[in-house]
Scaffold this motif. Structure first.
Motif, mmCIF file in Angstrom:
data_model
loop_
_atom_site.group_PDB
_atom_site.id
_atom_site.type_symbol
_atom_site.label_atom_id
_atom_site.label_comp_id
_atom_site.label_asym_id
_atom_site.label_seq_id
_atom_site.Cartn_x
_atom_site.Cartn_y
_atom_site.Cartn_z
ATOM 1 N N GLY A 58 8.005 -7.575 31.687
ATOM 2 C CA GLY A 58 6.914 -7.359 31.322
ATOM 3 C C GLY A 58 7.227 -7.199 29.519
ATOM 4 N N SER A 59 8.161 -7.495 29.449
ATOM 5 C CA SER A 59 8.034 -7.446 28.052
ATOM 6 C C SER A 59 9.221 -8.016 26.487
ATOM 7 C CB SER A 59 8.665 -5.473 27.174
ATOM 8 O OG SER A 59 9.517 -5.684 27.870
ATOM 9 N N THR A 61 11.738 -9.068 23.014
ATOM 10 C CA THR A 61 11.931 -9.062 21.821
ATOM 11 C C THR A 61 10.905 -8.621 21.122
ATOM 12 O OG1 THR A 61 13.558 -10.742 21.488
ATOM 13 C CG2 THR A 61 14.441 -9.257 22.689
ATOM 14 N N ASP A 62 12.151 -8.510 19.127
ATOM 15 C CA ASP A 62 10.627 -8.403 18.338
ATOM 16 C C ASP A 62 11.029 -10.114 17.570
ATOM 17 O OD1 ASP A 62 10.646 -6.030 18.012
ATOM 18 O OD2 ASP A 62 12.186 -5.781 17.394
#
Length: 74
Positions: A58-59, A61-62
């Motif tokens: 779902g995500s 890193t920056d």
């Protein structure tokens, strides 16, 4: 856990240049880049069996981040 995530790939770069300004002063310029190649590192997938997000990534890193700095030494 039987689920595994991808490995991490992160490259940070920095360029630093010092300048003399007279006998007493110095100036330092910095340019820094974090995650320079903007490679996405995905976080591990959902691990709770029976949950709606099980196995879903779902995500990440920056993204790339660049900063500049100027320092005066006396």
């Amino acid at each position: 856990g039987i689920l595994r995530a991808d490995g991490r790939a992160n490259v940070n770069l920095s360029v630093i240049k010092n300048f003399a300004w007279g006998e007493r002063y110095s100036v330092q310029f910095r340019a820094q880049s974090f995650n320079a190649f903007n490679h996405p590192d995905f976080l591990p997938p959902g691990r709770a069996l029976g949950a709606p997000n099980f196995g879903v990534i779902g995500s990440a890193t920056d993204p790339r981040s660049i900063q500049f700095g100027l320092r005066l030494g006396f």
